[in-house]
Design a protein around this motif. Structure first.
Motif, short mmCIF file in Angstrom:
data_model
loop_
_atom_site.label_atom_id
_atom_site.label_comp_id
_atom_site.label_asym_id
_atom_site.label_seq_id
_atom_site.Cartn_x
_atom_site.Cartn_y
_atom_site.Cartn_z
N ARG A 155 0.83 -1.22 0.00
CA ARG A 155 0.00 0.00 0.00
C ARG A 155 0.86 1.26 0.00
O ARG A 155 0.52 2.27 0.62
CB ARG A 155 -0.96 0.02 1.19
N GLU A 156 2.00 1.22 -0.72
CA GLU A 156 2.85 2.41 -0.84
C GLU A 156 2.38 3.30 -1.99
O GLU A 156 1.53 2.89 -2.80
CB GLU A 156 4.31 2.01 -1.09
N SER A 157 2.94 4.47 -2.05
CA SER A 157 2.65 5.41 -3.14
C SER A 157 3.96 6.03 -3.65
O SER A 157 4.03 7.22 -3.93
CB SER A 157 1.69 6.51 -2.66
N LYS A 158 4.98 5.20 -3.74
CA LYS A 158 6.31 5.67 -4.10
C LYS A 158 6.45 5.87 -5.60
O LYS A 158 7.14 6.78 -6.05
CB LYS A 158 7.35 4.65 -3.60
N TYR A 159 5.79 5.04 -6.38
CA TYR A 159 5.88 5.11 -7.84
C TYR A 159 4.49 5.37 -8.42
O TYR A 159 3.87 4.49 -9.02
CB TYR A 159 6.46 3.81 -8.41
N ASP A 164 7.68 11.43 -11.49
CA ASP A 164 8.14 11.21 -10.12
C ASP A 164 8.88 9.88 -9.99
O ASP A 164 9.86 9.77 -9.25
CB ASP A 164 6.94 11.24 -9.16
N SER A 165 8.40 8.86 -10.72
CA SER A 165 9.06 7.56 -10.66
C SER A 165 10.45 7.62 -11.26
O SER A 165 11.40 7.02 -10.73
CB SER A 165 8.21 6.51 -11.40
N ILE A 166 10.59 8.35 -12.35
CA ILE A 166 11.91 8.50 -12.98
C ILE A 166 12.88 9.19 -12.02
O ILE A 166 14.04 8.77 -11.86
CB ILE A 166 11.79 9.29 -14.29
N VAL A 167 12.42 10.24 -11.38
CA VAL A 167 13.27 10.97 -10.42
C VAL A 167 13.64 10.08 -9.25
O VAL A 167 14.80 10.07 -8.79
CB VAL A 167 12.56 12.25 -9.95
N THR A 168 12.67 9.32 -8.74
CA THR A 168 12.92 8.45 -7.59
C THR A 168 13.96 7.38 -7.91
O THR A 168 14.88 7.14 -7.12
CB THR A 168 11.61 7.79 -7.15
N ILE A 169 13.82 6.73 -9.05
CA ILE A 169 14.76 5.67 -9.41
C ILE A 169 16.16 6.25 -9.62
O ILE A 169 17.16 5.67 -9.16
CB ILE A 169 14.28 4.94 -10.68
N TYR A 170 16.24 7.39 -10.30
CA TYR A 170 17.56 7.98 -10.55
C TYR A 170 18.22 8.44 -9.24
O TYR A 170 19.43 8.28 -9.06
CB TYR A 170 17.42 9.15 -11.51
#
Length: 322
Positions: A155-159, A164-170
């Motif tokens: 139940r996360e909302s990280k991606y 936002d997902s691109i920034v998070t992974i990088y």
């Protein structure tokens, strides 16, 4: 240009329609079992303890996130499909332009017959290059799609968003994070392609009679069937690739205690192989055998979603193994 646009539109439509099934397939692959097993019967009428089918999984997801939640990860998957279609077409177009200088001459009919296997090798090599290029370009979107789906477990909302997902992974993993699980995916695609085309060539050459009036239709079916069995044989590569794409990414579905942390895709492969060998070595009561973590219908769905099979053939096989 019109053909490319039609392929993109058709592929996008199929992607949207199959998104809920893809969502369920990914959650099954990572071992998410939110519903208890039930007592049922297999195709031989034997009583077994089996997990619910894909529709029960889909209803469970819809009961929590609504019907709209079944389309989680659709945006990066659409981007992957559109970009992959374009890259694949451009690579094949490049090869076709290189072949325009080759014109048919006298004696080409006999040469075409005697070198038919060489032609298969040539076409398979070009298709391999086109698919590999498309996979390499679109894999970052594939990783984002898988992680967007797997975060349902914790139940996360990280991606949530594409940017936002691109920034998070990088930020957390660097450039290599976008290519997690790439090697087994490429190996699976390449091996599946060569197996499919080789088996189809053998069947069309030595098993089918060239005098049959429906020869072209029979060849298309043989290509679909050989593609299905080739993908079944290379399915472990798909599973390992998806597991590595979500492994140790900060989500509950890819971290201990829910999932072990793999040092490499070979480590993942070996651990999964040990689990399979262990499960086969465990003796179960004869009165109530327990099935594997996938039901027949879920296993068939996992294998067949990425195949260009006729819809009625997929429906028939799915009903047979359900």
């Amino acid at each position: 240009m019109a053909d490319a646009a039609s392929q993109v539109l058709l592929g996008s439509g199929l992607t949207i329609l199959s998104q809920p099934l893809m969502y369920v397939k990914v959650l099954i692959q990572v071992g998410y079992e939110p519903l208890p097993p039930t007592i049922g019967r297999n195709i031989f009428g034997r009583q077994v303890c089996q997990l619910p089918g894909l529709f029960c999984y889909a209803q469970h997801i819809a009961s929590i996130d609504g019907k709209r939640g079944l389309f989680t990860g659709l945006t990066p998957r659409l981007c992957s499909g559109v970009l992959g279609t374009v890259v694949h077409g451009k690579v094949l177009q490049h090869y076709q332009e290189c072949d325009k200088v080759e014109e048919l001459g006298p004696g080409n009919v006999q040469k075409e017959v005697s070198c038919s296997f060489d032609r298969v090798i040539k076409e398979t090599t070009r298709e391999m290059m086109a698919r590999s290029a498309a996979t390499l370009i679109t894999h970052p979107f594939h990783v984002i799609t898988l992680r967007s789906m797997v975060q349902f477990i914790g139940r996360e909302s990280k991606y949530c968003g594409l940017c936002d997902s691109i920034v998070t992974i990088y930020r957390e993993e660097g450039i290599l994070g976008f290519f997690a699980g790439l090697i087994p995916r490429l190996l699976g695609d390449i091996i599946s392609l060569w197996l499919c085309n080789s088996l189809a060539y053998l069947v069309n050459t030595y098993a089918l009679d060239s005098g049959v009036s429906t020869m072209n239709e029979m060849k298309s079916y043989s290509q679909a069937v050989t593609g299905f069995f080739a993908s079944m044989l290379t399915y472990p590569f798909v599973l390992v690739s998806n597991l590595m794409a979500v492994n140790n990414c900060g989500l509950a579905g890819g971290s201990p205690p829910y999932s072990p942390i793999y040092t490499s895709w070979l480590d993942c492969w070996c651990l999964l192989q040990k689990e399979v060998l262990f499960s086969h070595s465990v003796s179960l009561p004869h009165s109530l055998p327990v099935s594997c973590s996938l039901s027949f219908s879920s296993l068939f769905l996992s294998v067949s979603l990425s195949l260009p099979l006729p819809p009625y053939f997929v429906l028939f096989c799915f009903c047979l193994f359900s």
